[in-house]
Design a protein around this motif. Structure first.
Motif, PDB file in Angstrom:
ATOM      1  N   ILE A   1       0.934  -1.277  -0.157  1.00 50.67           N
ATOM      2  CA  ILE A   1      -0.108  -0.079  -0.041  1.00 50.67           C
ATOM      3  C   ILE A   1       0.879   1.159  -0.050  1.00 50.67           C
ATOM      4  O   ILE A   1       1.596   1.254   0.856  1.00 50.67           O
ATOM      5  CB  ILE A   1      -0.997   0.002   1.037  1.00 50.67           C
ATOM      6  CG1 ILE A   1      -1.755  -1.269   1.055  1.00 50.67           C
ATOM      7  CG2 ILE A   1      -1.764   1.124   1.428  1.00 50.67           C
ATOM      8  CD1 ILE A   1      -2.578  -1.489   2.249  1.00 50.67           C
ATOM      9  N   SER A   2       0.755   2.057  -1.139  1.00 47.60           N
ATOM     10  CA  SER A   2       1.569   3.131  -1.147  1.00 47.60           C
ATOM     11  C   SER A   2       0.944   4.492  -0.978  1.00 47.60           C
ATOM     12  O   SER A   2       1.957   5.322  -0.556  1.00 47.60           O
ATOM     13  CB  SER A   2       2.260   3.186  -2.795  1.00 47.60           C
ATOM     14  OG  SER A   2       1.322   3.355  -3.679  1.00 47.60           O
ATOM     15  N   SER A   3      -0.267   4.545  -0.786  1.00 47.30           N
ATOM     16  CA  SER A   3      -0.759   5.792  -0.407  1.00 47.30           C
ATOM     17  C   SER A   3      -2.164   5.741   0.028  1.00 47.30           C
ATOM     18  O   SER A   3      -2.608   4.437  -0.524  1.00 47.30           O
ATOM     19  CB  SER A   3      -0.683   7.031  -1.545  1.00 47.30           C
ATOM     20  OG  SER A   3      -1.307   6.533  -2.608  1.00 47.30           O
ATOM     21  N   GLY A   4      -2.888   6.600   0.578  1.00 48.49           N
ATOM     22  CA  GLY A   4      -4.303   6.456   0.694  1.00 48.49           C
ATOM     23  C   GLY A   4      -4.677   7.768   1.647  1.00 48.49           C
ATOM     24  O   GLY A   4      -4.082   8.155   2.467  1.00 48.49           O
ATOM     25  N   VAL A   5      -5.965   8.113   1.291  1.00 46.15           N
ATOM     26  CA  VAL A   5      -6.702   9.144   1.946  1.00 46.15           C
ATOM     27  C   VAL A   5      -8.393   8.885   1.894  1.00 46.15           C
ATOM     28  O   VAL A   5      -8.725   7.914   1.231  1.00 46.15           O
ATOM     29  CB  VAL A   5      -6.509  10.565   1.059  1.00 46.15           C
ATOM     30  CG1 VAL A   5      -4.984  10.971   1.091  1.00 46.15           C
ATOM     31  CG2 VAL A   5      -6.938  10.414  -0.449  1.00 46.15           C
ATOM     32  N   GLY A   6      -8.848   9.672   2.671  1.00 45.69           N
ATOM     33  CA  GLY A   6     -10.415   9.269   2.655  1.00 45.69           C
ATOM     34  C   GLY A   6     -11.013   9.733   4.055  1.00 45.69           C
ATOM     35  O   GLY A   6     -10.303  10.176   4.977  1.00 45.69           O
ATOM     36  N   MET A   7     -12.269   9.357   4.410  1.00 45.21           N
ATOM     37  CA  MET A   7     -12.728   9.328   5.734  1.00 45.21           C
ATOM     38  C   MET A   7     -13.270   7.941   6.119  1.00 45.21           C
ATOM     39  O   MET A   7     -13.722   7.112   5.149  1.00 45.21           O
ATOM     40  CB  MET A   7     -13.977   9.945   5.413  1.00 45.21           C
ATOM     41  CG  MET A   7     -13.587  11.651   5.012  1.00 45.21           C
ATOM     42  SD  MET A   7     -12.882  12.822   6.381  1.00 45.21           S
ATOM     43  CE  MET A   7     -14.206  12.751   7.717  1.00 45.21           C
ATOM     44  N   LEU A   8     -13.078   7.682   7.428  1.00 40.84           N
ATOM     45  CA  LEU A   8     -13.277   6.443   7.933  1.00 40.84           C
ATOM     46  C   LEU A   8     -14.341   6.487   9.079  1.00 40.84           C
ATOM     47  O   LEU A   8     -14.702   7.367   9.736  1.00 40.84           O
ATOM     48  CB  LEU A   8     -12.173   5.685   8.536  1.00 40.84           C
ATOM     49  CG  LEU A   8     -10.806   5.830   7.953  1.00 40.84           C
ATOM     50  CD1 LEU A   8      -9.710   5.249   8.732  1.00 40.84           C
ATOM     51  CD2 LEU A   8     -10.665   5.069   6.465  1.00 40.84           C
ATOM     52  N   GLU A   9     -14.972   5.165   9.352  1.00 38.54           N
ATOM     53  CA  GLU A   9     -15.840   4.982  10.511  1.00 38.54           C
ATOM     54  C   GLU A   9     -16.048   3.758  10.796  1.00 38.54           C
ATOM     55  O   GLU A   9     -15.298   2.676   9.933  1.00 38.54           O
ATOM     56  CB  GLU A   9     -17.433   5.421  10.105  1.00 38.54           C
ATOM     57  CG  GLU A   9     -18.050   4.757   8.832  1.00 38.54           C
ATOM     58  CD  GLU A   9     -19.538   5.344   8.358  1.00 38.54           C
ATOM     59  OE1 GLU A   9     -19.734   6.346   8.821  1.00 38.54           O
ATOM     60  OE2 GLU A   9     -19.986   4.722   7.602  1.00 38.54           O
ATOM     61  N   GLY A  10     -16.623   3.193  11.624  1.00 41.62           N
ATOM     62  CA  GLY A  10     -16.431   1.641  12.253  1.00 41.62           C
ATOM     63  C   GLY A  10     -14.986   1.294  12.284  1.00 41.62           C
ATOM     64  O   GLY A  10     -14.916   0.116  11.896  1.00 41.62           O
ATOM     65  N   ILE A  11     -14.178   2.219  12.946  1.00 40.74           N
ATOM     66  CA  ILE A  11     -12.671   1.632  13.024  1.00 40.74           C
ATOM     67  C   ILE A  11     -12.705   0.405  14.037  1.00 40.74           C
ATOM     68  O   ILE A  11     -12.950   0.734  15.231  1.00 40.74           O
ATOM     69  CB  ILE A  11     -11.834   2.627  13.139  1.00 40.74           C
ATOM     70  CG1 ILE A  11     -11.942   3.783  12.277  1.00 40.74           C
ATOM     71  CG2 ILE A  11     -10.347   2.221  13.442  1.00 40.74           C
ATOM     72  CD1 ILE A  11     -11.105   5.134  12.411  1.00 40.74           C
TER      73      ILE A  11
END
Length: 142
Positions: A38-48
Motif C-alpha cells: 500500500i503506497s498511499s491512501g486518503v479518505g474518511m473512515l468510520e466503524g474503525i
C-alpha cells in the motif's frame, strides 16, 4: 469499489459503507495478486476496529473506535497467507479536533470516499508464512 490497474500499480476507490479489508481481498482475488504494498491512501473512515498484538495469545486484542475519522496515513501490504489474500495495514487517522489514533487496523468502513494506491510485485516473489516458536506471521521469499 472501483479500481484501475496497470502492470505494476493500482488505484482503488471505495464507496460509502465499503469495508476496506473485504475490498482489498476482493481486488487481490479479481486481479490474481499475490503481493502488493500500500503506497498511499486518503479518505474518511468510520466503524474503525484497531488491534494490539498480544504475544502471549498470538492474536490481536481488538478495540472499536467510535466516530468518523480522516485518514492521514496508511501503510502495509497484501500478501497470500494459506492461499488467501491477507491485508496487513497500519493507519494514522485524525478526529475533527485533530486528535490522532494510530496502529494496526483490523477493519473499517469508508465514510465518504477512500482512495488507495498500491504497488504490485511479481506474483512469484513473496508470501506470508509462520514459523514454529515465532508469534505472528511474516513476509518471506516463496
Amino acid at each position: 469499489m472501483e479500481y484501475y490497474r496497470n502492470e505494476s500499480d493500482a488505484f482503488i476507490r471505495l464507496e460509502p459503507g465499503d469495508f476496506l479489508m473485504k475490498s482489498l481481498m476482493e481486488f487481490a482475488k479479481l486481479e490474481n495478486i499475490d503481493f502488493a504494498i500500500i503506497s498511499s491512501g486518503v479518505g474518511m473512515l468510520e466503524g474503525i476496529e484497531m488491534g494490539w498484538f498480544c504475544v502471549n495469545n498470538n492474536d490481536y486484542d481488538k478495540y472499536t473506535i467510535a466516530g468518523t475519522y480522516d485518514l492521514s496515513s496508511i501503510s502495509g501490504n497484501i500478501s497470500l497467507f494459506n492461499g488467501n489474500p491477507h491485508p496487513h495495514i497500519h493507519i494514522v487517522a485524525n478526529h475533527p479536533d485533530f486528535e490522532t489514533l494510530s496502529g494496526h487496523l483490523i477493519d473499517c468502513r469508508c465514510h465518504i470516499t477512500m482512495e488507495i494506491g498500491l504497488r504490485i510485485f511479481d506474483n512469484e516473489a513473496l508470501t506470508r508464512k509462520t514459523k514454529e516458536g515465532v508469534p505472528a506471521s511474516f513476509i518471506t521469499k516463496k
